[in-house]
Write an enzyme that holds these catalytic residues in place. Structure first.
Site, short mmCIF file in Angstrom:
data_model
loop_
_atom_site.label_atom_id
_atom_site.label_comp_id
_atom_site.label_asym_id
_atom_site.label_seq_id
_atom_site.Cartn_x
_atom_site.Cartn_y
_atom_site.Cartn_z
N ASP A 231 14.05 18.75 1.94
CA ASP A 231 14.62 18.28 3.41
C ASP A 231 13.14 19.06 4.29
O ASP A 231 11.92 18.41 3.42
CB ASP A 231 15.28 19.23 4.08
CG ASP A 231 16.46 19.12 4.62
OD1 ASP A 231 15.54 19.08 5.95
OD2 ASP A 231 16.91 19.07 5.23
N HIS A 258 10.52 15.87 3.96
CA HIS A 258 11.23 15.24 5.31
C HIS A 258 10.43 15.23 6.28
O HIS A 258 10.00 15.04 7.21
CB HIS A 258 11.83 16.13 6.19
CG HIS A 258 13.71 14.93 5.11
ND1 HIS A 258 15.02 15.67 5.68
CD2 HIS A 258 13.74 14.79 5.07
CE1 HIS A 258 15.68 15.43 5.21
NE2 HIS A 258 15.08 14.52 4.08
#
Length: 424
Positions: A231, A258
């Protein structure tokens, strides 16, 4: 590696220096094939401030641990502290840990700093959260539970690896964090924290495994770290629990993940952020500010400089409509955003203000991407100087070798170890 982070450069208001090893060891623990939770917790509880509990070479299996003010957990090279994959050990008393429910707060973290001052985690060893291991008494892992929760529309109750809550002056140095069931490091209302030379190594498909999240915290420095995860590599957040400000992200390398994120919760405000000397290699997003009208607020005085990106779908992603289904009146406003000396390849370069009354305000100075990059700009006031591809008809020229020179920063990286992370 520089020994200090210059005050003229850092937004962290402290005089930040590389953390040093504690001068005194209060307890030395030998590895054991048994659960060491009680033995380790007892050592921490009886260790005087300014001292360290030392884990020698070998394997240690433990359940949740609560740190004490001024005490450091020193994990030596070739020592590994492994979190038990046992939901019952982390449960808060309602039997929710390891299950899917309406909320996702049913588990205690593996390591907790709660209302502590000083101390932290030191050493070249490893903390392994066992996110991919089967949970005791079940047929699925923490990560599989998280994916199933996503499919079923619920929230996974899984433990965070490290939680720092209402604490002061915490330091992590040299440690490797891997395979967290959920966030690796989550912070809430922390005053003063240093992360120096930390490695975070978790698969790209491990859901909600953020690297380091400074939430509602101030005077934080993240320096010389390598982060790849499932993430956000770093996510600065400020929900209803307070603002996030005076944060420095200095000389770090992000691989998959991310990206370098702010948001999506920014309702209490995010300000005075410096990102300097960052490489983002194959992160889905690169530099990202994300929010919407359900959790928006003011994001201001954010500077990104000397940044190198490649293999990103969205190298720049500044969006005020993160969730298109969101409703509310918490307007996200981004202003005094500066990008300086930024290099990248292709991808979408997104800058979306909310509406003409709430435009994104940004300055681009010496920002250059490849010809295949595309600008997507709406409701934005942009000041440009030496930008490629041209924006709003600006005339410019890609400097010869600009991207190639940036790429060399990746090509000169040390040879990778067996697990893919370059050795320190």
């Amino acid at each position: 590696m520089l020994a200090t982070v210059g005050l003229a450069q850092a937004k962290d208001r402290r005089a930040v220096a590389e953390p040093v090893a504690p001068s005194h060891v209060c307890a030395r623990l030998a590895p054991s094939s048994e659960n060491v939770t009680d033995r380790l917790q007892d050592a921490i509880a009886h260790c005087p401030p300014g001292s360290a509990v030392y884990l020698a070479k070998g394997i240690f299996m433990s359940g949740p641990l609560e740190m004490k003010s001024g005490v450091t957990l020193w994990i030596e090279r070739d020592a590994t502290l492994i979190a038990l994959a046992q939901p019952k050990a982390y449960d808060k008393g309602l039997g929710n840990c390891g299950r899917i429910g309406g909320k996702g707060d049913g588990c205690r973290p593996f390591i907790s700093f709660s209302k502590t001052r000083g101390g932290g985690i030191y050493g070249d060893g490893i903390i392994d959260g066992q996110g991919g291991a089967l949970m005791v008494g079940t047929s699925e892992s923490w990560w599989q539970l998280a994916r199933r929760a996503q499919t079923e529309g619920g929230s996974q109750n899984v433990p965070r690896l490290i939680q720092i809550d209402h604490a002061q002056d915490i330091a992590l140095h040299g440690i490797t964090l891997r395979n967290a069931p959920n966030f690796h490091v989550a912070m809430n209302r922390v005053q003063g924290a240093t992360f120096w030379g930390v490695t975070i190594d978790t698969p790209a498909d491990a859901r909600n495994t953020d690297g380091i999240d400074p939430g509602a915290s101030q005077d934080v420095t993240i320096a010389h770290c390598q982060i790849r995860t499932g993430d956000d590599n770093v996510a600065i957040k400020a929900g209803n629990n307070g603002p996030a400000r005076y944060i420095s992200i200095i000389d770090n390398s992000f691989e998959w993940g991310h990206g370098m994120s702010i948001g999506s919760e920014v309702s209490s405000g995010v300000s005075d952020i410096l990102v300097h000397g960052l490489t983002l290699d194959s992160t889905t997003s690169g530099l990202r500010i994300k929010s919407d009208v359900s959790r928006g607020g003011l994001v201001e005085r954010v500077t990104y400089e000397n940044v190198c990106l490649r293999g990103n779908r969205w190298p720049i992603y500044f969006d005020t409509r993160y969730d298109l289904r969101a409703h509310g009146d918490e307007v996200p406003v981004y202003r005094q955003i500066v990008l300086r000396h930024v290099r990248g390849g292709g991808g979408a370069l997104v800058m979306h203000g909310l509406d003409p009354a709430h435009p994104l305000e940004i300055a681009l100075e010496d920002v250059r991407f490849s010809d295949s990059a595309t600008w997507q700009v709406e409701n934005a006031n942009v000041v440009v100087s030496a930008v490629w591809p041209p924006l709003r008809g600006e005339q410019g020229q890609l400097l010869s070798g600009a991207w190639e020179g940036c790429a060399k920063a990746f090509l000169k990286a040390p040879s990778k170890s067996a697990n893919g992370i370059a050795p320190r």
